[in-house]
Design an enzyme around this catalytic site. Sequence first.
Site, short mmCIF file in Angstrom:
data_model
loop_
_atom_site.label_atom_id
_atom_site.label_comp_id
_atom_site.label_asym_id
_atom_site.label_seq_id
_atom_site.Cartn_x
_atom_site.Cartn_y
_atom_site.Cartn_z
N GLY A 53 0.81 -1.20 0.00
CA GLY A 53 0.00 0.00 0.00
C GLY A 53 0.85 1.25 0.00
N PRO A 54 0.23 2.41 -0.26
CA PRO A 54 0.97 3.68 -0.26
C PRO A 54 1.53 3.98 1.12
CG PRO A 54 -1.22 3.92 -1.27
CD PRO A 54 -1.19 2.58 -0.60
N HIS B 126 -7.99 36.35 -11.43
CA HIS B 126 -7.60 34.98 -11.79
C HIS B 126 -8.32 33.97 -10.90
CE1 HIS B 126 -4.54 31.95 -13.22
NE2 HIS B 126 -4.93 31.38 -12.09
N GLU B 127 -8.28 34.18 -9.60
CA GLU B 127 -8.90 33.21 -8.68
C GLU B 127 -10.42 33.20 -8.80
OE1 GLU B 127 -7.11 31.08 -7.27
OE2 GLU B 127 -5.18 32.06 -7.63
N HIS C 57 -11.52 31.02 -11.70
CA HIS C 57 -11.64 29.60 -11.34
C HIS C 57 -12.99 29.32 -10.66
CE1 HIS C 57 -7.63 28.48 -12.47
NE2 HIS C 57 -7.04 29.26 -11.58
N ASP D 177 -1.45 25.78 -13.73
CA ASP D 177 -2.71 25.34 -14.32
C ASP D 177 -2.49 24.73 -15.70
OD1 ASP D 177 -4.01 26.33 -12.08
OD2 ASP D 177 -4.26 28.31 -12.98
#
Length: 617
Positions: A202-203, A425-426, A429, A502
């Site tokens: 597992g991780p 910009h934010e 989104h 992005d």
Amino acid sequence: MTQPPPVPPRRFPAAYLVLAVFSALAMHDVWRQVRGVQVLPYSEFQKLLDGKRVKEVVVAPDAISGRFTEPAPGGKPLFTTVRVDLELARQLEKAGVAYSSRPQSAFLTTLLSWIVPAALLLGFWLWALKRMGAKMDPGGLMGIGKSKAKVYVETDTKTTFKDVAGVDEAVDELKEIVDFLKNPKDYGRLGGRMPKGVLLVGPPGTGKTLLAKAVAGEAGVPFFSINGSEFVEMFVGVGAARVRDLFEQARKTAPCILFIDELDALGRARGAYPMIGGHDEKEQTLNQLLVELDGFDSSAGIVILSATNRPEILDPALLRAGRFDRQVLVDRPDKNGRAAILALYLKKVSLHHGVDAGKIAALTPGFTGADLANLANEAALVATRRKAPRIAMEDFTAAVERIVAGLEKKNRLLNPREREIVAHHEMGHALVAAALPGSDPVHKVSIIPRGVAALGYTLQRPTEDRFVMTKEELENKMAVLLGGRAAEQIVFGHLSTGAHDDLGKVTQIARHMAARYGMIPELGHVTYDREPSAYLGVAGPEFRQYSEATAARIDDAVRVAVEKSYRAAVAVLQENKKLLLESAGSLLAKETLSEADLAPILRTVRSPRPAAAALSR
């Protein structure tokens, strides 16, 4: 009944030997003094000499010893006296004074002149050898081939399945191991046998080591714990010797559990690096481990557990049937599993009545058990810094932001123009995410810099775990990522470097759609790229299995998919341009918009008109 671990043989301390030598010398000196030698004053010796009662003498520089012609009244035939200066003796004799010299013991002189230097030299060499041995091996030079496994008895483990949550399937698999250790005879009545080895895969941070300790605590047997890297040393053959010693200790202590953590450090595939060499110390250690796995009887009550997060690099001989023939997946917990794990950690802290483990679990998709433990600790620290009597839900939200987005950088000052660009910009989104179906809800928007390079962030957290995504959902996800870049283009008429992260994420999604998921009709239902191996990818570059013409078509498909999502983001923001400007102004004023602040804004977002949507396709 739990058997205690084997007691190592006691070593005879060297200090006892030195003390015994000193005692023997002292007793010899005392015995020599009383065995038949009478100590005389020198004046008495002079009288005996004048009376011709001395048969023979031995003259030393400071003393005279000899034999009486007849034994003394005490029956002693020998005598000894200490010489006095001749001139002083004559003067004392004229004065009628009895005179003598005090005899000096030879023991102290011998001790200081020979034994003490030898003892100091011996002690120095013992100290030097011990220091050298401790640096090369904690067990010392004589114990360099001994196993470094830590042994925990039942009272030391104190971990049971009640301390494990979120991995119910793995717990069910391991309960069978516990039943076998408690009742080994019941499992052999039908001719079956338990697996020799169980590999926990597992991780990192999912609780593999915790599960192994829980098995030992439930079974009530000794627990041998060792890391795979502790087998290998600078000396050839040490690793193999430690493997032999570890299994020998396990056989003497059976029933028991032998746990090897980070098995990939020991069990790496042989011949993986042919340029380095085909036979080294690690391979010799692995070969000895394979021999030991074949050599012990599983009915003896020895269960071998191992853990790794890189099963793809293990040697195939290690995973074949008869060795580690059962693999148990310990994966990241789902929402219910995270809630169960949080319930365990929240019992240890002081909580406000409004804290709900289910709500926190919904904000933490992809978190492992170790991440959730860190989250609870971070929330406690946040509440402590604000001098709160209890931990509230807002502290957990701040802790999630701290872990996901990074630490706030309030001292990183942006100029007014940069703040304006980041705010639009934010909000780009956030508005695109609210307009497109299937997008994760926005919980928070901020223009306070965080982490290493983020000048602002839009926090989106899914409300449920997702394992399958459609083509439309991936396209909408790309549009949300490109919403910030589209807002900059619409409002300011230019692009900035703020969208570089992005763009990287969008390009990766588009390339996976084209080359892995078969979502581009022009390329057909074909997979061109495969998942990169965490191990083989290090040895050399991944070679393409398609032509240059196909590579060009994949590049074109990626560019078209990104452009399509960008046009969709532009269409949404053109439809909501006034709202974009107003909400960006609010963000500039407050610097951070919470979920409550965003709710009235996002409710008014309009979807793009059909004509605009058609143009975006």
